[in-house]
Scaffold this motif. Structure first.
Motif, short mmCIF file in Angstrom:
data_model
loop_
_atom_site.label_atom_id
_atom_site.label_comp_id
_atom_site.label_asym_id
_atom_site.label_seq_id
_atom_site.Cartn_x
_atom_site.Cartn_y
_atom_site.Cartn_z
N GLY A 43 118.94 78.78 0.11
CA GLY A 43 118.80 77.36 -0.17
C GLY A 43 117.34 76.94 -0.28
O GLY A 43 117.01 75.97 -0.95
N ALA A 44 116.47 77.68 0.39
CA ALA A 44 115.03 77.40 0.32
C ALA A 44 114.41 78.03 -0.92
O ALA A 44 113.21 77.89 -1.15
CB ALA A 44 114.34 77.89 1.58
N ALA A 73 116.32 73.85 -5.14
CA ALA A 73 116.08 74.40 -3.80
C ALA A 73 115.53 73.34 -2.85
O ALA A 73 114.79 72.44 -3.25
CB ALA A 73 115.12 75.58 -3.90
N THR A 74 115.87 73.47 -1.57
CA THR A 74 115.34 72.55 -0.55
C THR A 74 114.06 73.16 0.00
O THR A 74 114.07 73.98 0.90
CB THR A 74 116.35 72.35 0.60
N THR A 75 112.96 72.70 -0.57
CA THR A 75 111.64 73.21 -0.20
C THR A 75 110.83 72.16 0.53
O THR A 75 109.65 72.35 0.78
CB THR A 75 110.88 73.59 -1.48
N GLY A 76 111.48 71.02 0.85
CA GLY A 76 110.74 69.81 1.19
C GLY A 76 110.54 69.07 -0.12
O GLY A 76 110.41 69.72 -1.17
N LYS A 77 110.51 67.74 -0.09
CA LYS A 77 110.43 66.99 -1.35
C LYS A 77 109.13 67.28 -2.10
O LYS A 77 109.11 67.32 -3.33
CB LYS A 77 110.55 65.48 -1.08
N MET A 78 108.04 67.49 -1.36
CA MET A 78 106.74 67.85 -1.96
C MET A 78 106.42 67.00 -3.20
O MET A 78 106.08 67.53 -4.25
CB MET A 78 106.73 69.35 -2.32
N GLY A 79 106.60 65.70 -3.05
CA GLY A 79 106.27 64.80 -4.14
C GLY A 79 107.45 64.45 -5.04
O GLY A 79 107.38 63.53 -5.85
N ARG A 80 108.55 65.19 -4.90
CA ARG A 80 109.75 64.90 -5.68
C ARG A 80 110.31 63.53 -5.29
O ARG A 80 110.21 63.13 -4.13
CB ARG A 80 110.79 65.99 -5.38
N PRO A 114 115.60 63.54 -2.72
CA PRO A 114 115.78 64.74 -1.91
C PRO A 114 116.77 65.72 -2.55
O PRO A 114 117.72 65.29 -3.20
CB PRO A 114 116.37 64.21 -0.59
N ASN A 115 116.52 67.00 -2.40
CA ASN A 115 117.52 68.00 -2.78
C ASN A 115 118.46 68.25 -1.60
O ASN A 115 118.02 68.27 -0.45
CB ASN A 115 116.84 69.32 -3.17
N VAL A 116 119.73 68.44 -1.91
CA VAL A 116 120.72 68.65 -0.86
C VAL A 116 121.54 69.90 -1.19
O VAL A 116 122.03 70.03 -2.31
CB VAL A 116 121.65 67.43 -0.71
N ILE A 117 121.64 70.81 -0.23
CA ILE A 117 122.50 71.99 -0.37
C ILE A 117 123.78 71.70 0.40
O ILE A 117 123.73 71.45 1.60
CB ILE A 117 121.81 73.25 0.23
N ASP A 160 107.63 64.68 3.39
CA ASP A 160 107.61 65.46 2.15
C ASP A 160 107.74 66.96 2.38
O ASP A 160 108.01 67.70 1.44
CB ASP A 160 106.32 65.16 1.40
N THR A 213 109.59 68.25 5.06
CA THR A 213 110.64 68.49 6.05
C THR A 213 111.97 68.83 5.37
O THR A 213 112.32 68.26 4.35
CB THR A 213 110.81 67.24 6.94
N ILE A 214 112.66 69.80 5.97
CA ILE A 214 114.01 70.14 5.54
C ILE A 214 114.92 70.02 6.76
O ILE A 214 114.68 70.67 7.78
CB ILE A 214 114.08 71.58 4.97
N ASP A 228 114.65 66.61 2.09
CA ASP A 228 115.56 67.68 1.66
C ASP A 228 116.48 68.07 2.82
O ASP A 228 116.06 68.11 3.97
CB ASP A 228 114.75 68.90 1.19
N MET A 229 117.74 68.35 2.48
CA MET A 229 118.72 68.65 3.52
C MET A 229 119.62 69.81 3.10
O MET A 229 119.91 69.98 1.93
CB MET A 229 119.63 67.42 3.76
N GLN A 230 120.05 70.59 4.11
CA GLN A 230 121.12 71.57 3.88
C GLN A 230 122.26 71.22 4.83
O GLN A 230 122.02 70.80 5.96
CB GLN A 230 120.65 73.00 4.15
N LEU A 254 110.13 79.67 4.44
CA LEU A 254 109.06 78.69 4.17
C LEU A 254 108.40 78.29 5.50
O LEU A 254 108.63 77.20 6.01
CB LEU A 254 109.64 77.45 3.48
N ARG A 298 106.77 74.75 6.30
CA ARG A 298 107.53 73.50 6.24
C ARG A 298 108.03 73.15 7.64
O ARG A 298 108.03 73.99 8.54
CB ARG A 298 108.72 73.61 5.28
#
Lengths: 72, 352, 247
Positions: free
Chosen positions: B68-69, B195-202, B205-208, C42, C44-45, C63-65, C83, C86
């Motif tokens: 997922g990462a 991928a959930t990498t942290g939003k990093m400016g996105r 949010p990405n969700v798995i 930014d 954090t997961i 970001d979430m799983q 990662l 993070r």
């Protein structure tokens, strides 16, 4: 001067804020039913912007402002 | 290109590193132990992660997190351990996460034994866990093919956002053969913008996730997965036919069994029996096309497996009653000799 | 006008599905406030559990799983190892963490996995409708302990902080209570400390939060808060169980 904004449609009527308010300015607005089907909380005059209600509120119903010294 | 002599399990591990595998999570079980041991030695030296998990259940969920990462990730185990991973595999398929899962099969059911087997065929090709899903299943029959398929496994996983199983057995894992690690041109693969990498400016949010509480949404999701599986079935089925040109009879076998069956086919040829070998390389999608190719001239089929009859069902589904399908299998880690299979070929000829 | 309180930006504007008076909403907000204050939104997961907080991925703005039941610490391990720069946290309930996921939490703690765990202990299974949890108090009535939890049949509640404190891996373990303004602020300070541990690479951190579940306890929201204060804290004493030595 302070300002308390209540997002009534978020309120689920748990009443925890009413219990915790030191000035007893909060009450259930029994004349209103919100989109979730609850009587939401409402505020009378007298808020001191202590933020207690917002701290215990599970639903982020409150936004609170306080006038800064020397500000407008 | 230099040839090196390597054990199957170690060659697989080396190929995974070369294919860009960044993380490996596993739990010890015989007969795949050389694979994690190799990665435990090599991964730290080559910028990768090796972590021994507290269980197969934890290992597959670590795979879920790393996949997922957005990194290439692998786990390996053997039959009882793969059973434990099924929950995670179902979630990986539901959340559409790419990864490679190695099953060096041993005898079952239960604790069974540690000898080679092919009795996890149903589990591997029918999903294995709960829900309506498929995993791509690759079945190499030599150490060289094992190495080559590892690269393909990672690419297929990334292309389709789906777990890929490499199904081997104790013999393949343990045997030493010369292998070449071929340099391969990088394939064009879709970006992992999910991928959930942290939003990093996105912005969003990405969700798995594999939860769809609304049945309308869940059916949509399942239909989307199904469409993907149909595409895989259309494009990715692989097989090999040996001694097929003039053959009237066909043996079907995969993995290590195919090597023994091929020796039996050669013996039959020497006696003038026109027999060929169909060797599925993908078990899902099942290579039905191989049967279309030979059915016009085939008088009968013989399936040989290290089980009491699992792949034979796919053979029957592919043959669709147009020719007799016979079965020969050994189980519990008993491996048939070429002579035994040769006898079965003669029986097939006598019966049809 | 100075803002005294507003929704933290790491929390989405979405209304939650939680019941009136449920502690999850407060805890979500505290975690989001800490993410804002540390400037880590930014990178954090988060990992959502199975249970009432399964939909946490709809509420946090990071970001979430979503993990299988009990497996959040393993999933978080996979993310953090892939990662390492993070910030990774899990958000888990008592059934998820202390029953089906016991192996995962103990081993993530033992490894000193550099993640932060938010552990919500409300002594009951909420999402499935009020069954006995590993942290249900002796004598507490639930759907599956209708005569009260009987130790002869169902054993005793698990004290997660005390259990994990025997390990060398964790850097910070603390238990807080969601009972009044002072303790909610203390809860937040623990959560902040836990994330700071991760940011400074000190390893595994966990905050256990005693939290009201009015619906499944069959109580009014205020009574549920009082029950945490009067009954739960007797069995689960709040405090810090492990923290790095000064200097």
């Amino acid at each position: 001067m302070s300002k308390i904004i209540i997002d009534k449609d978020r309120c689920k009527g748990c009443g925890l804020c009413i219990e915790v308010c030191p000035k007893k300015v909060l009450f259930f607005d029994n004349d209103m039913v919100n989109v979730l089907g609850y009587h939401p909380v409402a505020a009378k005059e007298g808020c001191i912007a202590c933020g207690f209600c917002a701290t215990v509120c599970p639903d982020v119903v409150f936004t609170i402002y306080r006038e800064e010294k020397g500000g407008k | 290109m230099e040839k090196v002599l390597m054990k199957g399990n170690e060659a697989l591990a080396e190929a995974a590193i070369r294919a860009g595998c960044k993380c490996f999570f596993g739990y010890p079980i015989t007969p795949q132990s050389e694979l994690p041991a190799y990665l435990a030695r090599e991964m730290p030296k080559r910028g990768g992660v090796f972590l021994q998990a507290e269980s197969e259940v934890a290992a597959i969920n670590m795979v879920y997190g790393a996949a997922g990462a957005g990194v290439r990730v692998m786990t390996s185990s053997s039959s009882p351990g793969i059973s434990l991973k099924q929950e995670g595999i179902s979630y990986l398929c539901g959340a559409e996460l790419p990864c490679v899962i190695v099953n060096i099969m041993r005898g079952g059911p239960g604790l069974g034994d540690i000898q080679p087997a092919q009795s996890d065929y149903f589990q591997a090709t029918r999903g294995g866990g709960h829900g309506d899903y498929r995993t791509i299943v690759l079945a190499p029959s030599s150490v060289q093919e094992l190495v080559d398929l590892v690269y393909d496994a990672f690419d297929l996983a990334d292309m389709y956002r789906n777990p890929v199983l490499i199904l081997g057995d104790g013999i393949l894992g343990q045997m030493m053969e010369p292998v070449v690690f071929k340099e391969r041109p990088a394939r064009q693969l879709p970006p992992k913008d999910w991928a959930t990498t942290g939003k990093m400016g996105r912005q969003k949010p990405n969700v798995i996730n594999s939860l769809y509480l609304d049945p309308v949404k869940l059916e949509e999701h399942n239909l989307k997965l199904f469409k993907k599986y149909q595409e895989i079935e259309a494009k990715e089925a692989r097989y090999e036919i040996l001694n097929g040109d003039d053959a009237e009879y066909f043996v079907i076998a995969y993995g290590i069994c195919a090597r023994i069956a091929h020796a039996a086919v050669e013996m039959a040829r020497e006696e003038g029996i026109k027999v060929g070998l169909i060797r599925p390389i993908t078990l899902w999608p099942y290579p039905k096309k191989a049967f279309e190719e030979v059915l016009p001239k085939a008088k009968a089929f013989l399936t040989v497996e290290l089980s009491l009859g699992q792949m034979v069902e796919d053979v029957k589904l592919s043959v669709e009653g147009r020719a007799p399908v016979y079965f020969y299998g050994r189980t519990g880690g008993m491996v048939p000799t070429a002579e035994e299979i040769f006898e079965e070929i003669k029986k097939m000829r006598g019966l049809s | 006008m100075k803002v005294v309180f507003e929704r933290p930006k790491s929390l989405q504007a979405t209304k939650t599905h939680y019941c009136p008076g449920c502690g999850h909403g407060v805890i979500h907000r505290l975690v989001a406030e800490v993410m804002d204050e540390l400037g880590i939104q930014d990178k954090t997961i988060g990992v959502a559990p199975v249970g009432c907080a399964v939909l946490a991925y709809n509420y946090f703005d990071c970001d979430m799983q979503q993990a299988a039941h009990g497996r959040a610490p393993a999933v978080a391990t996979g993310i953090k190892r892939a990662l390492p720069d993070r910030v990774v946290f899990t958000y888990q309930g008592d059934g998820d963490l202390a029953a089906i996921g016991t192996a995962e939490i103990v081993h993530a703690a033992a490894r000193g996995e550099n993640i932060t765990v938010i552990f919500v202990n409300n002594a009951i299974y909420g999402m499935t409708g009020g069954q006995m949890a590993p942290t249900t108090l002796v004598g507490q009535k639930t759907e599956t302990s209708p005569y009260g939890r009987d130790p002869q049949i169902a054993g005793y509640p698990i004290r997660v902080c005390e259990m994990l404190a025997t390990l060398d891996g964790p850097s910070f373990l603390a238990r807080a209570e969601l009972t009044d303004v002072k303790n909610i602020n203390k809860t937040k300070s623990y959560i902040k400390k836990a994330f700071e541990m991760q940011l400074s690479g000190k390893g595994f951190s966990l905050v256990e939060i005693l939290s009201p579940c009015p619906t499944n306890w069959g109580m009014k929201p205020k009574d549920a808060v009082d029950w945490v204060k009067n009954e739960m804290v007797k069995v689960f004493p709040p405090g810090v169980f492990k923290e790095p030595k000064e200097g």
